[in-house]
Design a protein around this motif. Structure first.
Motif, short mmCIF file in Angstrom:
data_model
loop_
_atom_site.label_atom_id
_atom_site.label_comp_id
_atom_site.label_asym_id
_atom_site.label_seq_id
_atom_site.Cartn_x
_atom_site.Cartn_y
_atom_site.Cartn_z
N LYS A 238 -7.42 18.34 51.12
CA LYS A 238 -6.12 17.92 50.57
C LYS A 238 -5.24 17.40 51.70
N VAL A 239 -5.22 18.11 52.82
CA VAL A 239 -4.44 17.68 53.98
C VAL A 239 -4.97 16.34 54.50
N TYR A 241 -6.73 14.13 52.85
CA TYR A 241 -6.50 13.10 51.84
C TYR A 241 -5.08 12.54 51.94
N ASN A 242 -4.11 13.45 52.07
CA ASN A 242 -2.72 13.01 52.18
C ASN A 242 -2.50 12.15 53.42
N ALA A 243 -3.11 12.59 54.54
CA ALA A 243 -2.97 11.84 55.79
C ALA A 243 -3.65 10.48 55.68
N SER A 244 -4.83 10.45 55.05
CA SER A 244 -5.57 9.21 54.89
C SER A 244 -4.83 8.25 53.96
N LYS A 245 -4.27 8.79 52.88
CA LYS A 245 -3.54 7.96 51.93
C LYS A 245 -2.32 7.33 52.60
N GLU A 246 -1.62 8.12 53.40
CA GLU A 246 -0.44 7.60 54.10
C GLU A 246 -0.84 6.51 55.11
N GLU A 249 -1.71 3.29 53.21
CA GLU A 249 -0.53 2.58 52.76
C GLU A 249 0.17 1.88 53.91
#
Length: 291
Positions: A238-239, A241-246, A249
């Motif tokens: 989850k951590v 994923y959030n870092a990768s998504k940011e 973007e």
């Protein structure tokens, strides 16, 4: 040892054919069971065999496969000079009764069979690595499963790519692979299907799990220490994923600024990405090529 003929399929209606398929593991199930399928999971195979998989509705892609199968078989004969025969049976391994085979064609006089595929132009890279001809892993496993059931020496694969490009390949019998497949399939059949114990689920099973448990109830469950690895992996990913998504973007927005109001961007002379307006008036960003 000669394969058994479990049932003649010529006069079977579709639902009856599906019921016979539940009596064992077929060639199209193998890649999923060993975790190497791009299309389905071991859990979906398990649900299918115990009769709990939601019915798959017929669609144009499936119909195209049925309509084009005899065309591709004739094309194979025209290209190779090799004659094929339909075998309207579900075959069964003489010793390992959980191994079934519903083959497309048999090659008389060669102790070989033919698997027929119809695919889109987008899947061309499944059949070529540069200029080198390759065979998708799923079909290598499927063919060796069939060779195990029918005691065949080799298997041909014919594929029509994009509706116009006919290709064919040969898969030689792999004794070591077949021995491993028998062990894996036997364990799956005896430990999961017969015992009604589902295999581990994975990323392909989201819809199946949501369909299995469509409603919640006002209760709770305690996750035991035995599942520490699952809990830790969920939190860690989850951590990540959030870092990768940011990060994605951030990189995407930098490219958008370079594109401005242009709908296509090129990198080293090749189409790289698009940012086009759709009918609703929204611009949709897509990556087309890679580095």
């Amino acid at each position: 040892m000669q394969a058994l003929r479990l049932v003649n399929t010529e006069d079977l209606i579709h639902d009856e054919w599906l019921e016979y398929r539940k009596q064992g593991i077929g060639g199209s199930d193998v890649a999923a069971i060993v975790g190497l399928s791009r299309f389905k999971s071991a859990y979906s195979v398990y649900l299918d065999k115990i009769g709990e998989l939601p019915p798959l509705e017929d669609n144009p892609k499936m119909k195209a496969g049925r309509v084009l199968e005899p065309v591709i078989a004739d094309w194979f004969t025209e290209e190779t000079g090799i004659r094929t025969q339909e075998q309207k049976f579900i075959f069964q391994h003489p010793e390992h009764k959980f191994m079934l085979a519903n083959i497309d064609r048999w090659i008389p006089g060669e102790n070989a069979g033919l698997e027929i595929k119809n695919t889109s132009e987008y899947c061309r890279d499944d059949w070529f690595e540069g200029n080198t001809e390759i065979i998708p892993t799923e079909y290598q496993l499927q063919a060796n499963h069939y060779m195990a059931v029918l005691n065949a020496e080799k298997w041909y694969v014919a594929v029509l790519i994009g509706g116009w490009d006919f290709q064919w390949r040969i898969i030689e019998r792999d004794e070591s692979l077949i021995k491993n497949l028998i062990l894996i399939e036997q364990d799956f059949w005896e430990s999961h299907v017969q015992m009604r114990v589902p295999p581990s689920v994975g990323s392909k099973d989201t819809d199946l799990i949501n369909n299995t448990y469509p409603y919640s109830r006002p209760e709770s469950t305690e996750i035991s220490e035995a599942y520490y690895d699952h809990v830790k992996r969920l939190l860690d990913t989850k951590v990540a994923y959030n870092a990768s998504k940011e990060a994605y973007e951030d990189a995407k927005n930098k490219i958008k600024m370079l594109m401005g109001d242009n709908e296509l961007a090129y990198w080293q002379g090749e189409k790289f990405c698009s940012w086009k307006s759709n009918r609703a008036g929204n611009r949709v960003f897509k990556i087309i090529g890679g580095i």
